[in-house]
Design an enzyme around this catalytic site. Sequence first.
Site, PDB file in Angstrom:
ATOM      1  N   ASP A  63       0.803  -1.238   0.000  1.00  0.00           N
ATOM      2  CA  ASP A  63       0.000   0.000   0.000  1.00  0.00           C
ATOM      3  C   ASP A  63       0.829   1.278   0.000  1.00  0.00           C
ATOM      4  O   ASP A  63       0.269   2.373  -0.003  1.00  0.00           O
ATOM      5  CB  ASP A  63      -0.971  -0.013   1.210  1.00  0.00           C
ATOM      6  CG  ASP A  63      -0.235  -0.085   2.556  1.00  0.00           C
ATOM      7  OD1 ASP A  63      -0.831  -0.589   3.524  1.00  0.00           O
ATOM      8  OD2 ASP A  63       0.939   0.353   2.644  1.00  0.00           O
ATOM      9  N   HIS A 101       6.473  -7.856  -1.309  1.00  0.00           N
ATOM     10  CA  HIS A 101       5.396  -8.271  -2.209  1.00  0.00           C
ATOM     11  C   HIS A 101       5.065  -7.222  -3.260  1.00  0.00           C
ATOM     12  O   HIS A 101       3.999  -7.253  -3.847  1.00  0.00           O
ATOM     13  CB  HIS A 101       4.131  -8.601  -1.391  1.00  0.00           C
ATOM     14  CG  HIS A 101       4.332  -9.751  -0.458  1.00  0.00           C
ATOM     15  ND1 HIS A 101       3.574  -9.928   0.676  1.00  0.00           N
ATOM     16  CD2 HIS A 101       5.237 -10.770  -0.465  1.00  0.00           C
ATOM     17  CE1 HIS A 101       3.983 -11.015   1.306  1.00  0.00           C
ATOM     18  NE2 HIS A 101       4.996 -11.544   0.644  1.00  0.00           N
ATOM     19  N   ASN A 154       0.677  -7.085  17.784  1.00  0.00           N
ATOM     20  CA  ASN A 154      -0.391  -7.568  16.921  1.00  0.00           C
ATOM     21  C   ASN A 154      -1.719  -7.592  17.685  1.00  0.00           C
ATOM     22  O   ASN A 154      -1.737  -7.842  18.881  1.00  0.00           O
ATOM     23  CB  ASN A 154      -0.049  -8.976  16.409  1.00  0.00           C
ATOM     24  CG  ASN A 154      -0.790  -9.285  15.123  1.00  0.00           C
ATOM     25  OD1 ASN A 154      -0.581  -8.617  14.107  1.00  0.00           O
ATOM     26  ND2 ASN A 154      -1.678 -10.271  15.188  1.00  0.00           N
TER      27      ASN A 154
HETATM   28  C1  BV8 Z   1       5.953 -18.356  -3.181  1.00  0.00           C
HETATM   29  C2  BV8 Z   1       0.583  -9.117  -2.728  1.00  0.00           C
HETATM   30  C3  BV8 Z   1       7.157 -19.945  -4.435  1.00  0.00           C
HETATM   31  C4  BV8 Z   1      -0.626  -9.177  -3.587  1.00  0.00           C
HETATM   32  C5  BV8 Z   1       0.537 -11.063  -1.253  1.00  0.00           C
HETATM   33  C6  BV8 Z   1      -0.161 -24.009  -0.256  1.00  0.00           C
HETATM   34  C7  BV8 Z   1      -0.794 -23.761  -1.481  1.00  0.00           C
HETATM   35  C8  BV8 Z   1      -0.392 -22.707  -2.317  1.00  0.00           C
HETATM   36  C9  BV8 Z   1       0.682 -21.894  -1.948  1.00  0.00           C
HETATM   37  C10 BV8 Z   1       1.285 -22.139  -0.730  1.00  0.00           C
HETATM   38  C11 BV8 Z   1       0.890 -23.180   0.105  1.00  0.00           C
HETATM   39  N1  BV8 Z   1       1.688 -23.155   1.210  1.00  0.00           N
HETATM   40  C12 BV8 Z   1       2.553 -22.142   1.108  1.00  0.00           C
HETATM   41  C13 BV8 Z   1       2.354 -21.542  -0.093  1.00  0.00           C
HETATM   42  C14 BV8 Z   1       3.102 -20.431  -0.603  1.00  0.00           C
HETATM   43  C15 BV8 Z   1       2.269 -19.166  -0.481  1.00  0.00           C
HETATM   44  C16 BV8 Z   1       1.693 -19.025   0.911  1.00  0.00           C
HETATM   45  O1  BV8 Z   1       2.428 -18.747   1.852  1.00  0.00           O
HETATM   46  N2  BV8 Z   1       0.371 -19.236   1.027  1.00  0.00           N
HETATM   47  C17 BV8 Z   1      -0.246 -19.169   2.338  1.00  0.00           C
HETATM   48  C18 BV8 Z   1      -1.548 -18.375   2.256  1.00  0.00           C
HETATM   49  C19 BV8 Z   1      -0.501 -20.604   2.800  1.00  0.00           C
HETATM   50  N3  BV8 Z   1       3.203 -18.122  -0.726  1.00  0.00           N
HETATM   51  C20 BV8 Z   1       3.384 -17.713  -1.997  1.00  0.00           C
HETATM   52  O2  BV8 Z   1       2.756 -18.107  -2.943  1.00  0.00           O
HETATM   53  C21 BV8 Z   1       4.515 -16.716  -2.180  1.00  0.00           C
HETATM   54  N4  BV8 Z   1       5.348 -17.170  -3.249  1.00  0.00           N
HETATM   55  O3  BV8 Z   1       5.950 -19.081  -2.231  1.00  0.00           O
HETATM   56  O4  BV8 Z   1       6.549 -18.671  -4.359  1.00  0.00           O
HETATM   57  C22 BV8 Z   1       7.983 -19.883  -5.661  1.00  0.00           C
HETATM   58  C23 BV8 Z   1       9.366 -19.916  -5.534  1.00  0.00           C
HETATM   59  C24 BV8 Z   1      10.129 -19.884  -6.688  1.00  0.00           C
HETATM   60  C25 BV8 Z   1       9.515 -19.808  -7.949  1.00  0.00           C
HETATM   61  C26 BV8 Z   1       8.125 -19.761  -8.038  1.00  0.00           C
HETATM   62  C27 BV8 Z   1       7.342 -19.800  -6.903  1.00  0.00           C
HETATM   63  C28 BV8 Z   1       3.950 -15.355  -2.561  1.00  0.00           C
HETATM   64  C29 BV8 Z   1       3.221 -14.777  -1.388  1.00  0.00           C
HETATM   65  C30 BV8 Z   1       2.877 -13.316  -1.681  1.00  0.00           C
HETATM   66  C31 BV8 Z   1       1.415 -13.214  -2.017  1.00  0.00           C
HETATM   67  N5  BV8 Z   1       1.074 -11.799  -2.165  1.00  0.00           N
HETATM   68  N6  BV8 Z   1       0.274  -9.767  -1.449  1.00  0.00           N
HETATM   69  C32 BV8 Z   1      -1.695  -8.306  -3.022  1.00  0.00           C
HETATM   70  O5  BV8 Z   1      -1.546  -7.735  -1.933  1.00  0.00           O
HETATM   71  O6  BV8 Z   1      -2.726  -8.184  -3.717  1.00  0.00           O
HETATM   72  S1  BV8 Z   1       0.228 -11.741   0.251  1.00  0.00           S
HETATM   73  C33 BV8 Z   1      -0.815 -10.785   1.195  1.00  0.00           C
HETATM   74  O7  BV8 Z   1      -0.796 -11.425   2.471  1.00  0.00           O
HETATM   75  C34 BV8 Z   1      -0.342  -9.372   1.500  1.00  0.00           C
HETATM   76  O8  BV8 Z   1       0.917  -9.028   0.985  1.00  0.00           O
HETATM   77  C35 BV8 Z   1      -0.292  -9.376   3.023  1.00  0.00           C
HETATM   78  O9  BV8 Z   1       0.584  -8.482   3.528  1.00  0.00           O
HETATM   79  C36 BV8 Z   1       0.180 -10.759   3.203  1.00  0.00           C
HETATM   80  C37 BV8 Z   1       0.262 -11.336   4.567  1.00  0.00           C
HETATM   81  O10 BV8 Z   1      -0.910 -11.053   5.227  1.00  0.00           O
HETATM   82  P1  BV8 Z   1      -0.756 -10.110   6.520  1.00  0.00           P
HETATM   83  O11 BV8 Z   1       0.010  -8.898   6.133  1.00  0.00           O
HETATM   84  O12 BV8 Z   1      -0.203 -10.917   7.638  1.00  0.00           O
HETATM   85  O13 BV8 Z   1      -2.231  -9.671   6.744  1.00  0.00           O
HETATM   86  P2  BV8 Z   1      -3.337 -10.490   7.535  1.00  0.00           P
HETATM   87  O14 BV8 Z   1      -4.649  -9.850   7.250  1.00  0.00           O
HETATM   88  O15 BV8 Z   1      -3.160 -11.958   7.283  1.00  0.00           O
HETATM   89  O16 BV8 Z   1      -2.964 -10.246   9.069  1.00  0.00           O
HETATM   90  C38 BV8 Z   1      -3.124  -8.952   9.610  1.00  0.00           C
HETATM   91  C39 BV8 Z   1      -2.790  -9.096  11.086  1.00  0.00           C
HETATM   92  O17 BV8 Z   1      -2.852  -7.796  11.675  1.00  0.00           O
HETATM   93  C40 BV8 Z   1      -3.783  -9.974  11.831  1.00  0.00           C
HETATM   94  O18 BV8 Z   1      -3.056 -10.900  12.614  1.00  0.00           O
HETATM   95  C41 BV8 Z   1      -4.544  -8.993  12.721  1.00  0.00           C
HETATM   96  O19 BV8 Z   1      -4.816  -9.545  14.015  1.00  0.00           O
HETATM   97  C42 BV8 Z   1      -3.560  -7.870  12.876  1.00  0.00           C
HETATM   98  N7  BV8 Z   1      -4.176  -6.540  13.050  1.00  0.00           N
HETATM   99  C43 BV8 Z   1      -5.348  -6.089  12.535  1.00  0.00           C
HETATM  100  N8  BV8 Z   1      -5.549  -4.804  12.925  1.00  0.00           N
HETATM  101  C44 BV8 Z   1      -4.458  -4.454  13.686  1.00  0.00           C
HETATM  102  C45 BV8 Z   1      -3.589  -5.555  13.764  1.00  0.00           C
HETATM  103  N9  BV8 Z   1      -2.432  -5.524  14.462  1.00  0.00           N
HETATM  104  C46 BV8 Z   1      -2.122  -4.376  15.091  1.00  0.00           C
HETATM  105  N10 BV8 Z   1      -2.893  -3.275  15.054  1.00  0.00           N
HETATM  106  C47 BV8 Z   1      -4.070  -3.271  14.367  1.00  0.00           C
HETATM  107  N11 BV8 Z   1      -4.848  -2.174  14.353  1.00  0.00           N
END
Ligand code: BV8
Length: 238
Positions: free
Chosen positions: A94, A109, A208
């Site tokens: 963002d 990312h 968090n």
């Molecule tokens: C890769 C950009 C390999 C786009 C994003 C099984 C199946 C398929 C894939 C996988 C799998 N297992 C693992 C994988 C790999 C996969 C992955 O990890 N999947 C997960 C979901 C299981 N990862 C990938 O695919 C990555 N690439 O592995 O490639 C490879 C290697 C070589 C060659 C080819 C391939 C790519 C991952 C990147 C994806 N892109 N974003 C877009 O944004 O549109 S990810 C997306 O999630 C965002 O970037 C975001 O930042 C990120 C993580 O989420 P969080 O930031 O943690 O956000 P979330 O909402 O989850 O949590 C927020 C937290 O804040 C909460 O805990 C909440 O309690 C807290 N909160 C809320 N309010 C507050 C607060 N805390 C404090 N104060 C507040 N006020």
Amino acid sequence: MKTPVKLTVLTGAGISAESGVPTFRGEEGLWRRFRPEDLATPEAFARDPVLVWSWYVWRRSLVLQASPNPAHLALVRLEQALGEDFLLITQNVDNLHRRAGNTRVVELHGNIFRERCTSCGLKRFSEECYPEEALPPRCPACRGLMRPDVVWFGEALPPEALRQAFGRVEGMGKGDVLLVVGTSGQVYPAAALPLTAHRRGAQVVVVNLEPTPFDSFADEVHHGRAASILPGWVAAFL
Ligand code: BV8
Ligand code: ZN
């Protein structure tokens, strides 16, 4: 002044929540309305570039109406005080850390305001919230299809960002600090950074709203809103 320590910060969508930018997995989370596999994947883009672009244009408009919050500003104060001993690694696309004033930023990312040509690789910065009829945007150089310059699921992270992030935590030692803010620790490889830092002897601090997978090994855990916790934490640290 304390002996200079290296302080590294890893942020996720939670740090932008209080700027009004929905997180990914919270109840109001972006993914709630859409399934990640429907939108943030190369297959989704190949299948329906206009749908995927409409989602990013909506998010661009949301972020452009948002402003950095006190949590973002607290990290700017850290960079101003620590200079080269400071590094900010973010999963967020963002651009709010840069808008807040941080410059030592590693974007794991990508960035929602950068787009690149799928044919010739041309990259440009754009805050354009294209109208439906202008989607998908075409490359000014070769008329190829432009895509958001973000990392989708199943795509490799930018090698340079990966090298900087993992190089930083692998070079950590006793006395160094990793501050982890606003991430649920679900997305790899970013989610591997805190444990790597911990294993190198660094102090891990978690801020968090809800419990995270890092809490079990963190040296300090603060459950609450980043905008309320970070300003005080930074003042005490400096
Ligand atoms: C890769 C950009 C390999 C786009 C994003 C099984 C199946 C398929 C894939 C996988 C799998 N297992 C693992 C994988 C790999 C996969 C992955 O990890 N999947 C997960 C979901 C299981 N990862 C990938 O695919 C990555 N690439 O592995 O490639 C490879 C290697 C070589 C060659 C080819 C391939 C790519 C991952 C990147 C994806 N892109 N974003 C877009 O944004 O549109 S990810 C997306 O999630 C965002 O970037 C975001 O930042 C990120 C993580 O989420 P969080 O930031 O943690 O956000 P979330 O909402 O989850 O949590 C927020 C937290 O804040 C909460 O805990 C909440 O309690 C807290 N909160 C809320 N309010 C507050 C607060 N805390 C404090 N104060 C507040 N006020
Ligand atoms: Zn092109």
